[in-house]
Design a protein around this motif. Structure first.
Motif, mmCIF file in Angstrom:
data_model
loop_
_atom_site.group_PDB
_atom_site.id
_atom_site.type_symbol
_atom_site.label_atom_id
_atom_site.label_comp_id
_atom_site.label_asym_id
_atom_site.label_seq_id
_atom_site.Cartn_x
_atom_site.Cartn_y
_atom_site.Cartn_z
ATOM 1 N N ALA A 168 29.345 63.032 -52.434
ATOM 2 C CA ALA A 168 29.963 61.520 -52.965
ATOM 3 C C ALA A 168 30.975 61.088 -52.119
ATOM 4 O O ALA A 168 31.534 60.528 -52.679
ATOM 5 N N THR A 215 34.754 62.565 -60.126
ATOM 6 C CA THR A 215 33.851 63.280 -60.931
ATOM 7 C C THR A 215 34.718 64.695 -61.233
ATOM 8 O O THR A 215 35.274 65.060 -60.361
ATOM 9 N N LYS A 243 19.652 60.923 -53.882
ATOM 10 C CA LYS A 243 19.508 61.170 -52.346
ATOM 11 C C LYS A 243 18.420 60.964 -51.526
ATOM 12 O O LYS A 243 18.230 60.573 -50.287
ATOM 13 N N PHE A 285 19.480 67.239 -52.239
ATOM 14 C CA PHE A 285 18.411 66.292 -52.283
ATOM 15 C C PHE A 285 17.219 66.656 -53.429
ATOM 16 O O PHE A 285 16.281 66.040 -53.720
ATOM 17 N N ARG A 286 17.476 68.037 -53.999
ATOM 18 C CA ARG A 286 16.356 68.415 -54.726
ATOM 19 C C ARG A 286 16.415 67.887 -56.161
ATOM 20 O O ARG A 286 15.449 68.034 -57.193
ATOM 21 N N ALA A 317 16.368 64.338 -60.766
ATOM 22 C CA ALA A 317 16.982 62.956 -60.655
ATOM 23 C C ALA A 317 17.824 63.362 -59.345
ATOM 24 O O ALA A 317 18.694 64.063 -59.587
ATOM 25 N N THR A 318 17.857 62.439 -58.625
ATOM 26 C CA THR A 318 18.670 62.589 -57.339
ATOM 27 C C THR A 318 18.635 61.092 -56.876
ATOM 28 O O THR A 318 17.862 60.113 -56.751
ATOM 29 N N GLU A 350 18.134 69.215 -58.641
ATOM 30 C CA GLU A 350 17.997 70.212 -59.541
ATOM 31 C C GLU A 350 19.433 71.160 -60.024
ATOM 32 O O GLU A 350 19.177 72.008 -60.760
ATOM 33 N N MET A 407 30.081 58.407 -60.946
ATOM 34 C CA MET A 407 28.811 57.754 -61.697
ATOM 35 C C MET A 407 29.143 56.957 -62.721
ATOM 36 O O MET A 407 30.083 57.125 -63.485
ATOM 37 N N ASN A 418 27.809 68.681 -53.891
ATOM 38 C CA ASN A 418 27.832 67.119 -54.802
ATOM 39 C C ASN A 418 29.106 66.359 -54.527
ATOM 40 O O ASN A 418 28.970 65.186 -54.131
ATOM 41 N N SER A 419 30.148 67.149 -54.560
ATOM 42 C CA SER A 419 31.343 66.257 -54.356
ATOM 43 C C SER A 419 31.455 65.902 -52.813
ATOM 44 O O SER A 419 31.996 64.844 -52.426
ATOM 45 N N ALA A 428 21.792 61.950 -63.891
ATOM 46 C CA ALA A 428 22.167 63.148 -62.992
ATOM 47 C C ALA A 428 21.691 64.358 -63.477
ATOM 48 O O ALA A 428 21.442 65.363 -63.001
HETATM 49 P P1 ADP Z 1 21.046 66.544 -55.745
HETATM 50 O O1 ADP Z 1 22.456 66.721 -55.388
HETATM 51 O O2 ADP Z 1 20.044 67.500 -55.074
HETATM 52 O O3 ADP Z 1 20.793 65.077 -55.734
HETATM 53 P P2 ADP Z 1 22.016 67.389 -58.391
HETATM 54 O O4 ADP Z 1 21.474 67.957 -59.647
HETATM 55 O O5 ADP Z 1 23.096 68.378 -57.654
HETATM 56 O O6 ADP Z 1 21.073 66.734 -57.291
HETATM 57 O O7 ADP Z 1 22.677 66.065 -58.486
HETATM 58 C C1 ADP Z 1 22.053 64.796 -59.086
HETATM 59 C C2 ADP Z 1 22.718 63.405 -58.906
HETATM 60 O O8 ADP Z 1 23.974 63.484 -59.591
HETATM 61 C C3 ADP Z 1 23.011 63.274 -57.448
HETATM 62 O O9 ADP Z 1 21.974 62.787 -56.658
HETATM 63 C C4 ADP Z 1 24.022 62.585 -57.490
HETATM 64 O O10 ADP Z 1 23.732 61.023 -57.537
HETATM 65 C C5 ADP Z 1 24.893 62.687 -58.793
HETATM 66 N N1 ADP Z 1 26.121 63.492 -58.648
HETATM 67 C C6 ADP Z 1 26.293 64.746 -58.960
HETATM 68 N N2 ADP Z 1 27.578 65.192 -58.920
HETATM 69 C C7 ADP Z 1 28.168 64.268 -58.418
HETATM 70 C C8 ADP Z 1 29.545 63.935 -57.952
HETATM 71 N N3 ADP Z 1 30.527 65.036 -57.948
HETATM 72 N N4 ADP Z 1 29.742 62.596 -57.791
HETATM 73 C C9 ADP Z 1 29.113 61.603 -57.642
HETATM 74 N N5 ADP Z 1 27.706 61.695 -58.164
HETATM 75 C C10 ADP Z 1 27.144 63.181 -58.333
#
Ligand code: ADP
Ligand code: MG
Length: 572
Positions: free
Chosen positions: A38, A143, A80, A95-96, A77-78, A98, A64, A34-35, A72
């Motif tokens: 981002a 984050t 991506k 992308f999932r 919720a994504t 979850e 965020m 995730n990092s 998030a």
């Molecule tokens: P995914 O990575 O599959 O989209 P996640 O559950 O891991 O799903 O994260 C959900 C959403 O939260 C991401 O699509 C992103 O928009 C946001 N997010 C999560 N971690 C971070 C982060 N470290 N910095 C910025 N946005 C984040």
């Protein structure tokens, strides 16, 4: 049966967590991804305990706002992907949608985030999927996710975790894999207060690779690059002399994502054809950049696997490029073979069997001690037999009145070495011998972690090592039986057995002796003279346990005269 009903969101998340979040290292993997998605240029991790106490990650990525933060943590919720077509063109690691809700459902967590455009951050606090608190907080852009008491509400999952050391190694592995791919990102990992990794940003794969894989590789590698329509591969491969006893040194990536892919790993190994000793695996970093529509990344909940549309073509280009890189001379031969149709272009379903070492299980047919009568064997069981000869330079053929025996010479020798080593260690007078010049060995981060785990049992074995600066160790003394051995390679072999999990902490001591015995034993394929066979049989008779090798495999197969007569058709 109870009436049918829709599961609660909490339960759905916990079930999903069962797939995505197997262990603390899975949390680390998802949070690091995730990092990276981002676009953070700096990622700091702190872990305590096995990762079940605290995992804390701080990034300086895009962050965020309050609304996004609440989204998030929702399932599916994504930011991506928005439509099916996006799924065909994934460029992000996630992308999932979850990971976050899954993690939050199996621990106590605080997620804080601040977007670049805003003056303050927001946080939410969640316990086992339930919102406890939220608000405003001051923080730098980026984050921060902190997960405490992982699996506190799923005791079954917690029970299946391995020792802290094993879980910590898995975390180091996850971070190492990410760090190699994203070398321009600064990574740090602090475990239980100790800095385990501190990787400044760099502008080349090489620099990052030395920091993660160990400096000893510095003059022992080749780089490669190959472009074909729709696919580019690049990376570096260690020379055959740097080969390891496991595949842990093979790092493979598809579009920057670390994957454990069978085709990629086999293709790399295939490129070394004829250059590696048996059960040796190269050190390699392979990046495959491929048109996202030519792969399916959505075949595995943790996204650790991909499916290629054209696996044979992918295999071919990798194997051939690696072969060219490692040994340009041999490469021509390799190509010739390929043209004859034996080469890598056919990826067969059963290819696995070519690379997987044969694993013996007691239930397997042919175990000679399954019938109780043979459990105790006479004192001169082996030496009383007549030697018929050797088969395939691997098996010793023996005979007595009514039976024929096929004895595995490597396994037999391994058993003898094992027992000698054990005695050697027990005998007080044969203390380990101090080396005049300590031998220095540069280790990779995972190797060093493994070293720390087995420092004590090593010492009990008479192998004394001490830290010598940054991930370098000095081997100071060795037991007498190993004075003429290649102690570096024995030590690396042990460390890799720890890393691969084939040596676990409960049987470290015996397991280590068994590994060393294996390392020091005559290999199958070396032809023994009759006197050598005699000596081997005598040693076997003197051994405490001469029925199986230290790993529990039987040493021989016994075949009755009557059975042979049936084969031939002399008997019904
Ligand atoms: P995914 O990575 O599959 O989209 P996640 O559950 O891991 O799903 O994260 C959900 C959403 O939260 C991401 O699509 C992103 O928009 C946001 N997010 C999560 N971690 C971070 C982060 N470290 N910095 C910025 N946005 C984040
Ligand atoms: Mg994610």
């Amino acid at each position: 049966m109870a009436s049918i009903q829709v599961l609660t969101q909490e339960l759905i998340n916990q079930i999903a967590a069962g797939e995505v979040i197997e262990r603390p290292a899975s949390v680390v993997k998802e949070l690091v991804e995730n990092s990276l998605d981002a676009e953070a240029s700096s990622i700091s991790l702190e872990v305590s305990g096995a990762g079940t106490d605290v995992i804390r990650i701080v990034d300086n990525g895009s962050g965020m706002d309050e609304h996004e933060l609440f989204l998030a943590i929702k399932r599916h919720a994504t930011s991506k992907i928005t439509c099916f077509d996006d799924l065909q063109a994934i460029r992000t690691l996630g992308f999932r949608g979850e990971a976050l809700p899954s993690i939050l459902s199996v621990g106590r967590a605080t997620v804080s985030s601040r977007k670049a455009s805003t003056s303050q951050g927001h946080y939410i606090q969640i316990d086992a999927g339930t919102l406890i608190d939220h608000g405003i907080r001051g923080m730098p852009e980026g984050t921060i996710v902190e997960v405490r008491d992982l699996f506190f509400n799923t005791p079954a999952r917690k029970k299946f975790l391995k020792t802290s050391a094993t879980e910590q190694r898995a975390i180091i592995d996850v971070v190492s894999r990410a760090a190699i791919s994203f070398w321009a990102v600064r990574f740090s990992l602090v475990m239980n207060g100790r800095t385990v990794m501190n990787l400044p940003e760099t502008d080349s794969l090489k620099d990052r690779a030395w920091s993660v894989l160990g400096k000893q590789l510095k003059n022992q590698y080749r780089e490669f690059f190959q472009e074909r329509p729709g696919i580019t591969i690049h990376g570096m491969v260690g020379l055959p002399a740097e080969a390891r006893p496991t595949r842990a040194g093979i790092y493979t990536y598809v579009n920057s994502r670390s994957v454990k892919d069978y085709i990629l790993t086999s293709a790399i190994i295939d490129g070394y054809k004829g250059m590696l000793m048996k059960n040796k695996y190269p050190v390699a970093v392979l990046f495959v950049e491929i048109d996202p529509s030519d792969i399916d990344v959505n075949v595995h909940p943790t996204k650790a696997e991909v499916r290629f549309k054209h696996p044979s073509a992918v295999f071919g280009i990798i194997a051939s490029t690696v072969s060219q890189a490692v040994s340009p001379q041999k490469h021509d031969l390799y190509e010739e073979e390929r043209e004859r149709g034996e080469g890598p272009l056919q990826v067969r379903e059963d290819r696995e069997s070519q690379y997987e070492p044969h694993v013996w299980t007691p239930s397997q047919e042919g175990f000679p001690f399954s019938d109780a009568g043979v459990a105790d064997i006479e004192e001169d069981f082996y030496s009383s037999k007549k030697i018929i000869g050797t088969l395939f330079s691997t098996y010793i053929l023996l005979q007595d009145t009514d039976f024929f025996y096929i004895l595995d010479q490597h396994a037999a020798h391994e058993r003898i070495m094992y027992e000698k080593l054990k005695v050697n260690i027990k005998e007080a007078e044969t203390r380990s011998q101090v080396l005049l010049n300590p031998i220095l060995l540069d280790l990779s981060t995972p190797e060093y972690a493994a070293f720390e785990e087995i420092t004590e049992p090593l010492q009990a074995l008479g192998i004394e090592c001490s830290p010598f600066g940054d991930r370098t160790i000095a081997i100071r003394s060795v037991p007498p039986l190993l004075t003429d051995a290649n102690i570096q390679s024995i030590l690396l072999d042990l460390l890799h057995s720890v890393i691969s999990g084939s040596l676990n902490s409960t049987d470290h001591f015996d397991g280590m002796i068994a590994r060393i015995a294996c390392h020091r034993s005559i290999t199958s394929g070396s032809r023994l003279a009759d006197e050598e066979i005699r000596a081997l049989l005598g040693d076997l008779d003197r051994a405490e346990n001469s029925k199986t090798c230290p790993h529990g495999r039987p040493l021989f197969k016994k075949i009755g005269k009557a059975e042979i007569e049936r084969w031939i058709g002399r008997r019904p």
